[in-house]
Scaffold this motif. Structure first.
Motif, PDB file in Angstrom:
ATOM      1  N   MET A 227       0.812  -1.211   0.000  1.00  0.00           N
ATOM      2  CA  MET A 227       0.000   0.000   0.000  1.00  0.00           C
ATOM      3  C   MET A 227       0.850   1.267   0.000  1.00  0.00           C
ATOM      4  SD  MET A 227      -1.653   0.051   3.835  1.00  0.00           S
ATOM      5  CE  MET A 227      -2.596   1.532   3.475  1.00  0.00           C
ATOM      6  N   PRO A 250      -4.208  -0.386  -1.311  1.00  0.00           N
ATOM      7  CA  PRO A 250      -4.798   0.941  -1.155  1.00  0.00           C
ATOM      8  C   PRO A 250      -3.732   2.038  -1.156  1.00  0.00           C
ATOM      9  CG  PRO A 250      -5.782  -0.578   0.425  1.00  0.00           C
ATOM     10  CD  PRO A 250      -4.672  -1.322  -0.257  1.00  0.00           C
ATOM     11  N   ASN A 282      -9.753  -4.510  -1.774  1.00  0.00           N
ATOM     12  CA  ASN A 282      -9.743  -3.083  -1.420  1.00  0.00           C
ATOM     13  C   ASN A 282      -8.696  -2.327  -2.243  1.00  0.00           C
ATOM     14  OD1 ASN A 282      -9.735  -0.599  -0.167  1.00  0.00           O
ATOM     15  ND2 ASN A 282      -9.549  -1.399   1.919  1.00  0.00           N
ATOM     16  N   THR A 284      -8.902   1.170  -2.405  1.00  0.00           N
ATOM     17  CA  THR A 284      -9.174   2.557  -2.039  1.00  0.00           C
ATOM     18  C   THR A 284      -7.973   3.473  -2.282  1.00  0.00           C
ATOM     19  OG1 THR A 284     -10.710   1.814  -0.353  1.00  0.00           O
ATOM     20  CG2 THR A 284      -9.851   4.046  -0.109  1.00  0.00           C
ATOM     21  N   PHE A 321     -13.372  -2.927  -4.768  1.00  0.00           N
ATOM     22  CA  PHE A 321     -13.982  -1.672  -4.330  1.00  0.00           C
ATOM     23  C   PHE A 321     -12.949  -0.614  -3.985  1.00  0.00           C
ATOM     24  CE2 PHE A 321     -13.151  -1.591   0.233  1.00  0.00           C
ATOM     25  CZ  PHE A 321     -12.831  -2.905   0.510  1.00  0.00           C
TER      26      PHE A 321
END
Ligand SMILES: *[C@@H]1O[C@H](CO)[C@@H](O)[C@H](O)[C@H]1NC(C)=O
Ligand SMILES: *[C@@H]1O[C@H](CO)[C@@H](O)[C@H](O)[C@H]1NC(C)=O
Ligand SMILES: *[C@@H]1O[C@H](CO)[C@@H](O)[C@H](O)[C@H]1NC(C)=O
Length: 557
Positions: A227, A250, A282, A284, A321
Motif C-alpha cells: 500500500m 490501497p 480493497n 481505495t 472496491f
C-alpha cells in the motif's frame, strides 16, 4: 525528500569513512554545504568508498550483509557480472546493493543466475525495512537457465516500510514475475510505502504453456501488493502476463509508466491489472495516471487496463472496491480492449484516457473466436472503452466515466479471451515433384481458405469446402481401396520425382495423372479446376486430356 551526498563532495575529514555503511542522519544532520542547500530531516550521507566488489558470487555479497548488519551497502564495481547459484539475501534493515557511482547505463553491474541452478529469486529483500536495490542489472537468464516455477526474480515486500527498487534492469525471470512485492498478511503491519521507480523491466516470460508440465510460461513485469507505494516512471517491455499488476494495495500510485508488448515474448495479457481480490479486494485511493500502454508490432495486448472482479479470466465473487482514479492514460498500437470495467463498487473517476492511437480494426491483429458473444460484438465494433453499468456501482462517491465508454446492456465476464489470429490461408497451394507424399493416417493434403483436401482411409481423395463451418464435398477421386492398412498408412498420394501424381494402396497404383516426364508442379485450388498438373509450358493433360476435378471424377471405374 531524501538528498544523497556523494563522497567526493564531502570534506576531506570524512575520508577515513571507508566502512561500507550509509549513515542516516546522526551527527551529520546539522552539516550544511551552503545557503542554497535544502537540508531536510532525513539527509543520508553516503561516505566515500575505497573499494567495490569486482569478483565473487552470492556468498561474497551475503557474507558482507551478514557481518555488516543494518545499513550495510554492498557496492558492485561498474561493468562486473556476479554469477549466482542461490539468492542474495538482505539480512537487516536499510541494507543496499548498488553499482558504485550509481550509473544508469550498461555499466551497471549485473547479477546473473547460472544455468543448472535451481534458483528463481536473485535477490530476496522481503521482511526487511528500507532496503534498497539501486542502479544494478538483475538477469534471470531464462534463455539459458530455463523456465522454472518459484518465487519472482526480485522478491520484496512483506511487513515492511520504505523499500526501494530504482534505476535497475530486471529481466528474463525464470518464474511468474520479474518483480514481486509480496503482502504481509498482517492488517497492522502491511507492506507499505515502497518506491519502484525508473526501472527497465523485461522481457518477462513467454506466451503459452510449458509442453512438459502444462504450466503457463507467462510472467508479470511488476506484481505489487504493497500500500501507499509509488510505482512511477518504469519501462516494462515484453511482459506476457500483466505489465503492472496491482493487488489491492490501497493508496498506491502508478504513474508515468511505459508498457510495451513485444513479438519476441508473444501475446501480453494485460497492461495494468486491477482485477485480483487481494487485500480483501480493497483498492481505495489507487491512482493510475499518465501511463502509456502500447501493443507492439507483431504482438498485441489483450486488455490495456482491466478493472473489476468480472474482467479477467478468473471472475471472482468479491466485488473490487474503493474510490480509484484512472486518468490520462494513453493507449496505442495493437490493444484488443483498452479499458474494461465490470465488478466495481465505490466511485470511479475514469477520465481523459486516450485510445485514438490504437490500431483498428481490432481483427487486424487478434481473434475473438474464443470469446463470449458480448465480447465478440465489442471486438467486431473495435470498442476500446467498455463497461457494464450494473456492474459499476458507486457507494462512496459517484462514478465519473468519460463519455467515449460504451455501456454494455448485457453482463459479460472474462475479457481475457483474445488469441493470435490464424495466418490467412492461401487460395492455392502448389508442390514441386518429390515434395508431396501424404498417407491416409495423416489425411490432410492441403488447407486452403475455407477449403481442404484429404486422403481418406478408404483410398478416396476428397476436396471439401468448409465455408462457415459447413462441410460441402466439391470433388472426389472416387477410387476406393480395401488395402489401406488398419491405420490407413498404406494408401498415399504422391507427386513423384518424375512429375507423375499417383495414388497408391498396398498393392500398387490406384490411379495416376500419367504426367511422368512432363509434370513440374501440382496445384491444389479452392476453385475449379481443383487439381492441376502443370508442365513447363502450362497445364499438362493426363491420358483423358482433362485436368483437375473433371479428370479425377472421370477416372472413376
Ligand atoms: C525544500 O524542500 C521542500 C520539501 O521538498 C520544498 O517544498 C521546498 O520548495 C524546497 N526549498 C528549496 C529552496 O528548494
Ligand atoms: C480499505 O483500505 C483503506 C486504506 O487502508 C482503509 O482505510 C479502509 O478501511 C479499507 N476498507 C475496508 C472496507 O476494509
Ligand atoms: C455478472 O455476472 C457475474 C458472473 O455470472 C456475476 O457474478 C455478477 O454478479 C453479474 N453482475 C451483475 C451486476 O449482475
Amino acid at each position: 525528500m531524501k538528498t544523497f551526498f556523494q563522497a567526493l563532495a564531502l570534506p576531506l575529514a570524512f575520508n577515513f569513512l571507508s566502512v561500507v555503511h550509509a549513515l542516516p542522519g546522526g551527527p551529520w544532520k546539522p552539516w550544511r554545504t551552503g545557503p542554497d542547500t535544502n537540508i531536510t530531516d532525513d539527509v543520508t550521507i553516503i561516505p566515500r568508498q575505497t573499494s567495490c566488489i569486482s569478483t565473487g558470487d552470492q556468498s561474497t555479497i551475503n557474507a558482507l550483509f551478514s557481518s555488516g548488519g543494518a545499513n550495510t551497502v554492498v557496492r558492485l564495481c561498474p561493468g562486473v557480472t556476479i554469477p549466482i547459484t542461490a539468492p542474495i539475501v538482505f539480512t537487516a534493515s536499510g541494507q543496499e546493493i548498488s553499482t558504485q557511482g550509481y550509473p544508469t547505463d550498461s555499466t551497471r553491474a549485473t547479477i546473473l543466475i547460472q544455468p543448472g541452478s535451481t534458483v528463481t529469486s536473485a535477490i530476496r529483500g522481503n521482511w526487511q525495512n528500507n532496503v534498497k536495490i539501486l542502479n544494478i542489472q538483475v538477469d534471470g537468464n531464462r534463455p539459458n537457465a530455463g523456465y522454472l516455477g518459484g518465487d519472482a526474480l526480485l522478491e520484496m515486500g512483506g511487513g515492511t516500510t520504505g523499500q526501494t527498487v530504482s534505476h535497475t534492469v530486471v529481466k528474463n525471470t525464470r518464474s511468474w514475475s520479474c518483480v514481486h512485492f509480496i503482502g504481509s498478511g498482517q492488517d497492522n503491519n502491511p507492506c507499505r510505502q515502497a518506491t519502484v521507480t525508473f526501472n527497465d523491466v523485461g522481457p518477462c516470460g513467454h506466451e503459452g504453456t510449458d509442453p512438459a508440465t502444462g504450466n503457463g510460461l507467462w510472467a508479470d513485469g511488476l506484481s505489487i501488493e504493497c500500500m501507499d507505494t509509488s510505482v512511477t516512471d518504469n519501462t516494462i517491455t515484453g511482459a506476457t502476463d500483466g505489465g503492472i499488476v496491482i493487488f489491492g494495495s490501497p493508496g498506491t500510485h502508478v504513474l508515468r509508466n511505459t508498457i510495451v508488448s513485444t513479438s519476441s515474448s508473444g501475446l501480453q495479457f494485460g497492461g495494468i491489472n486491477m482485477v485480483d481480490p487481494t487485500w480483501g479486494a480493497n483498492y481505495t485511493g489507487v491512482v493510475v495516471s499518465s501511463n502509456t500502454i502500447t501493443g507492439g508490432p507483431n504482438s498485441f495486448i489483450n486488455l490495456g487496463i482491466g478493472m473489476g472482479s468480472q474482467v479477467w479470466s478468473n471472475p471472482h465473487p468479491e466485488t473490487n472496491f474503493g474510490q480509484v482514479t484512472v486518468t490520462n492514460n494513453v493507449f496505442t498500437g495493437n490493444i484488443g480492449f483498452s479499458i474494461v470495467i465490470n465488478g466495481w463498487l465505490g466511485g470511479l473517476t475514469v477520465t481523459g484516457n486516450s485510445v485514438s492511437g490504437v490500431t483498428t480494426p481490432s481483427s487486424s491483429f487478434a481473434s475473438a473466436a474464443g470469446c463470449g458473444s458480448v465480447q465478440q460484438a465489442s471486438f467486431a465494433a473495435s470498442q476500446q472503452l467498455v463497461y457494464y453499468p450494473a456492474g459499476v456501482t458507486g457507494s462512496s462517491g459517484p462514478n465519473t466515466i468519460q463519455p467515449q465508454f460504451t455501456a454494455l446492456s448485457t453482463n459479460a465476464s472474462n475479457w481475457l479471451c483474445l488469441t493470435n489470429p490464424l495466418p490467412p490461408l492461401p487460395d492455392t497451394k502448389s508442390f514441386a515433384p518429390n515434395t508431396l507424399s501424404v498417407d491416409a493416417s495423416v489425411s490432410r493434403v492441403v488447407s486452403l481458405r475455407d477449403f481442404h483436401v484429404q486422403v481418406q482411409g478408404d483410398g478416396n481423395v476428397v476436396g471439401i469446402d468448409t465455408t462457415g463451418g459447413v462441410w460441402t464435398v466439391k470433388w472426389a477421386s472416387s477410387r476406393y481401396s480395401t488395402n489401406c492398412g488398419t491405420d490407413g498408412s498404406q494408401c498415399f498420394l504422391a507427386f513423384g520425382i518424375d512429375g507423375n501424381l499417383v495414388m497408391y494402396d498396398a498393392t500398387g497404383p490406384l490411379w495416376a495423372s500419367n504426367t511422368d516426364g512432363r509434370g513440374v508442379e501440382v496445384i491444389f485450388s479452392r476453385e475449379a479446376p481443383w487439381v492441376s498438373v502443370m508442365g513447363a509450358g502450362g497445364r499438362v493433360c493426363g491420358r483423358l486430356g482433362i485436368c483437375g476435378v473433371e479428370r479425377l471424377s472421370r477416372w472413376k471405374g
